[in-house]
Design a protein around this motif. Sequence first.
Motif, PDB file in Angstrom:
ATOM      1  N   MET A 199      -8.618   5.945   4.795  1.00  0.00           N
ATOM      2  CA  MET A 199      -8.704   4.625   5.403  1.00  0.00           C
ATOM      3  C   MET A 199      -8.933   3.550   4.353  1.00  0.00           C
ATOM      4  O   MET A 199      -8.571   2.406   4.506  1.00  0.00           O
ATOM      5  CB  MET A 199      -9.857   4.576   6.422  1.00  0.00           C
ATOM      6  N   LYS A 200      -9.556   3.990   3.262  1.00  0.00           N
ATOM      7  CA  LYS A 200      -9.830   3.064   2.176  1.00  0.00           C
ATOM      8  C   LYS A 200      -8.528   2.440   1.682  1.00  0.00           C
ATOM      9  O   LYS A 200      -8.441   1.241   1.458  1.00  0.00           O
ATOM     10  CB  LYS A 200     -10.475   3.854   1.032  1.00  0.00           C
ATOM     11  N   LYS A 201      -7.502   3.292   1.593  1.00  0.00           N
ATOM     12  CA  LYS A 201      -6.204   2.856   1.092  1.00  0.00           C
ATOM     13  C   LYS A 201      -5.638   1.766   2.003  1.00  0.00           C
ATOM     14  O   LYS A 201      -5.084   0.784   1.541  1.00  0.00           O
ATOM     15  CB  LYS A 201      -5.266   4.068   1.076  1.00  0.00           C
ATOM     16  N   LEU A 202      -5.815   1.972   3.308  1.00  0.00           N
ATOM     17  CA  LEU A 202      -5.251   1.051   4.274  1.00  0.00           C
ATOM     18  C   LEU A 202      -5.875  -0.336   4.106  1.00  0.00           C
ATOM     19  O   LEU A 202      -5.181  -1.348   4.071  1.00  0.00           O
ATOM     20  CB  LEU A 202      -5.492   1.576   5.690  1.00  0.00           C
ATOM     21  N   VAL A 236      -4.229  -6.494  -0.104  1.00  0.00           N
ATOM     22  CA  VAL A 236      -3.146  -6.934  -0.985  1.00  0.00           C
ATOM     23  C   VAL A 236      -2.161  -7.802  -0.220  1.00  0.00           C
ATOM     24  O   VAL A 236      -1.788  -8.886  -0.654  1.00  0.00           O
ATOM     25  CB  VAL A 236      -2.418  -5.717  -1.598  1.00  0.00           C
ATOM     26  N   PHE A 237      -1.780  -7.337   0.994  1.00  0.00           N
ATOM     27  CA  PHE A 237      -0.838  -8.123   1.784  1.00  0.00           C
ATOM     28  C   PHE A 237      -1.422  -9.497   2.084  1.00  0.00           C
ATOM     29  O   PHE A 237      -0.754 -10.505   2.017  1.00  0.00           O
ATOM     30  CB  PHE A 237      -0.534  -7.419   3.113  1.00  0.00           C
ATOM     31  N   LEU A 294       4.117 -19.607  -2.459  1.00  0.00           N
ATOM     32  CA  LEU A 294       5.146 -19.044  -3.315  1.00  0.00           C
ATOM     33  C   LEU A 294       6.075 -20.121  -3.829  1.00  0.00           C
ATOM     34  O   LEU A 294       6.673 -20.864  -3.058  1.00  0.00           O
ATOM     35  CB  LEU A 294       5.950 -18.019  -2.526  1.00  0.00           C
ATOM     36  N   LEU A 342      -4.541  -1.964   1.135  1.00  0.00           N
ATOM     37  CA  LEU A 342      -3.202  -2.496   1.343  1.00  0.00           C
ATOM     38  C   LEU A 342      -3.260  -3.814   2.114  1.00  0.00           C
ATOM     39  O   LEU A 342      -2.618  -4.788   1.755  1.00  0.00           O
ATOM     40  CB  LEU A 342      -2.347  -1.495   2.123  1.00  0.00           C
ATOM     41  N   SER A 359      15.685  -7.000  -1.826  1.00  0.00           N
ATOM     42  CA  SER A 359      14.340  -7.481  -1.536  1.00  0.00           C
ATOM     43  C   SER A 359      13.476  -7.492  -2.780  1.00  0.00           C
ATOM     44  O   SER A 359      12.614  -8.353  -2.940  1.00  0.00           O
ATOM     45  CB  SER A 359      13.668  -6.604  -0.482  1.00  0.00           C
ATOM     46  N   ALA A 360      13.679  -6.514  -3.653  1.00  0.00           N
ATOM     47  CA  ALA A 360      12.857  -6.420  -4.849  1.00  0.00           C
ATOM     48  C   ALA A 360      13.378  -7.344  -5.952  1.00  0.00           C
ATOM     49  O   ALA A 360      12.821  -7.383  -7.046  1.00  0.00           O
ATOM     50  CB  ALA A 360      12.810  -4.979  -5.351  1.00  0.00           C
ATOM     51  N   GLY A 361      14.450  -8.076  -5.673  1.00  0.00           N
ATOM     52  CA  GLY A 361      14.966  -9.007  -6.673  1.00  0.00           C
ATOM     53  C   GLY A 361      15.648  -8.323  -7.841  1.00  0.00           C
ATOM     54  O   GLY A 361      15.815  -8.910  -8.903  1.00  0.00           O
ATOM     55  N   PRO A 414      16.560  -2.558  -0.348  1.00  0.00           N
ATOM     56  CA  PRO A 414      15.438  -2.607  -1.291  1.00  0.00           C
ATOM     57  C   PRO A 414      15.799  -3.302  -2.610  1.00  0.00           C
ATOM     58  O   PRO A 414      14.993  -4.057  -3.148  1.00  0.00           O
ATOM     59  CB  PRO A 414      15.095  -1.138  -1.515  1.00  0.00           C
ATOM     60  N   VAL A 472      16.592  -9.373   7.455  1.00  0.00           N
ATOM     61  CA  VAL A 472      15.985  -9.267   6.123  1.00  0.00           C
ATOM     62  C   VAL A 472      16.916  -9.674   4.987  1.00  0.00           C
ATOM     63  O   VAL A 472      16.476  -9.825   3.854  1.00  0.00           O
ATOM     64  CB  VAL A 472      15.428  -7.842   5.851  1.00  0.00           C
ATOM     65  N   VAL A 480      -1.226 -11.754  -0.884  1.00  0.00           N
ATOM     66  CA  VAL A 480       0.130 -12.220  -1.133  1.00  0.00           C
ATOM     67  C   VAL A 480       0.520 -13.281  -0.121  1.00  0.00           C
ATOM     68  O   VAL A 480       1.154 -14.274  -0.436  1.00  0.00           O
ATOM     69  CB  VAL A 480       1.115 -11.037  -1.095  1.00  0.00           C
TER      70      VAL A 480
END
Lengths: 250, 269, 226
Positions: free
Chosen positions: B1-4, B10-11, B19, B7, B89-91, B86, B109, B14
Amino acid sequence: MDSSLISTFLADGFLAPKYLGWLLDGWLMTLWASLLVVLASTLLGMAFAAARESGRAPLAHAAGVYVALFRNTPLLVQLFFWYFGVPALLPEGVLAWLNGTHALAVGSTELLRWPSFEFLSAIVGLVAYSTAYVGEDIRSGLRGVPASQRIAATALGFTPLQALRYVVLPQALRIAMPPLLGQYMNILKNTSLGMAIGLMELSYRARQAEAETWKTFQVYGVATLLYIVAIAALEVLAHGLQRRNARRSR
Amino acid sequence: MKKLTLLTLVFGLVGLVPLAHADRLADIKKAGVLRVAAFDANPPFGFVDAKSKKIVGLDVDYADALAKKLGVKLEIVPTNPANRIPLLSAGKVDLVFANFTITEERAKVVNFSIPYFASGTQFIAKKGTLTSPEQLSGLRIGVDKGTTNEIQLREQFPKATLVAYDDTPFAFTALRNGNVQAISQDGPKLIGLLANVPDRDKYEIPPFAISQDYIGVGAPKGETALTELVNTTLRELEADGRAQKIYDAWFGPTTKTPLKRIFKIGDKT
Amino acid sequence: MDFSFLQDDLTYLLWGTFPEGPPGGALLTLLLSAGSGLASALLGLAFGVLLVMLRGPALAALTTALGFLRAIPVLMLIFWTYFLLPILFGVDVPGVLSVMAALALVGGAYLGHGVAAGIRGVGAGQWQAGLALGFTRWGALRHLVLPQALRMMLPSFINQWVTLIKDSSLAYIVGVPELSFLATQVNARVMVHPAEIFLFIGAIYFVFCGGLDLLVYLLNRRPRRA
């Protein structure tokens, strides 16, 4: 940086249950495949370690060549070879049989169904690769058991095979346990390469779900999390085993 | 759950950062390079030429015409179907010229240009094994990951077993090996594939399609100026006959893959 | 068995379109693994030293981070560094570098624990001798412990390198034109000889990895003779 992508992410929220279901299905396949590969490569690994330590030169040499071949080429290339390459070399009849459906059934209830060729070749490829690692770890374990143990067992009237089965192997496995658990974690992670040959495991499902939802972060976030959960579970198991072993050897 | 939680954090970060949104078209002109994702294993759209080892094909010719108009160098980035979005999206690329089917879902997208090609989902099977769409339900069918073909099949023929590969040639190898009984892709792509198979007489493309699709150029979402430029260029190419020339070079009557041109740029917008 | 594809494609598989184009094929595989091998050695060294020297929450954080890196399949990690990080942070790292970064991180995470074990293995006596001679803790590490630990650890560094060469094949999934990717390209064109093509590139990998393997074997034998 694409701001609209981020806003899409924020607006769209989380994955629909359907896609979470795909990922969970994939996860179960990952676990199932890993379990099979762990079991098979451990059994084969024991036979393999026995061959290398048998003292019979041709047998030990053959086993050595096997280790060198399978450890020094990438698993991905091996899987490509098993799935795309080998069928081109097999006779037509064998191939048709392998691809066919065969079921072991009692009456109308199906007990066992012949797996898909994707599953079959992924498991064969992973087992062939993993045995080269697992076998070597078991062998180091065997070497860690003092020779006096075997001699004592023989003196007590055990046959050589019994001495191996009841005295040497249990100790060897205990010594080999920490590196073996590391190998088992590698096996779990290595199943992800099955995606390249159509094995519907977690990474395959993640790519599939991503292609339909375009929720790249959510999909790969969940998939990554599921891998971490599986590895963490193995880690907990490893700790438990080590603690039990430590208590036993005291 | 820590990872979630990490994340989400981070989201969140951002999302908060304002931007600086640059204009990709200006970036391309400044860099002097147009980076285009194209297929590397799908003749005649994009494939590695046996002699020059360069990626060539119909899609590459269109990309080249665009780069010339912009007066910049063309850089081709090889892609498989699943990597197209991808990469955008990732440029990693500025545009996708890779037999990219226009769909509503994808349009959420990426930006699509007007269509420059039309096709439909078709199949290759061993001769005589597939004659009508109804048979599909009972078959194991090889598809490419991340294609509309896969999604259409899953929706229209839920009983068919789909096996997804990274690219069409892999799927075809599986067909040769008998692991799947048919493979699915856009018709023209299949024609291109079959034309390069040594024992092609054993296979056929049954004369039915389960969809009607339009192919466009993919641009990063929101890059209106770039998309508009692609549209104008495509229209120009059609108007001065270069589009026909490009088509004839790869699908004309004297090529390995003769195919009647049924769609012209501008027929559909 | 029909290896006639080699006539057209041998040099393509070995070095791509180099020198007109960027390096590819086996050459890129070597460059990729050398770059990530070097980076992972440095990272592993740093992680190992930190694992020994850090205390408390900092140590817990590092251990957790390394744990994550080792829990994620390399394939997933390559996806993350190649596609997801650029989207998240807007940095455009060239494909080869992002794959290198992914491999270096994994390699570093594995080596870190090995380095830490090696440092601890050098023994308390050496540490105390260092401290008695007036070295600080870091000084003793730098001048006494690390040189001994590293000498012992050379084989495991090389072993990690073998793993990196093999793992670099996963770059095929994001289209970095290393050996495995070019092999799939060639396979896509030749179409009818997948077994031969994958056997051939398997042999190339075997030469690279087997060579390093042999080196480890020789290194392990030398101290015993001395």
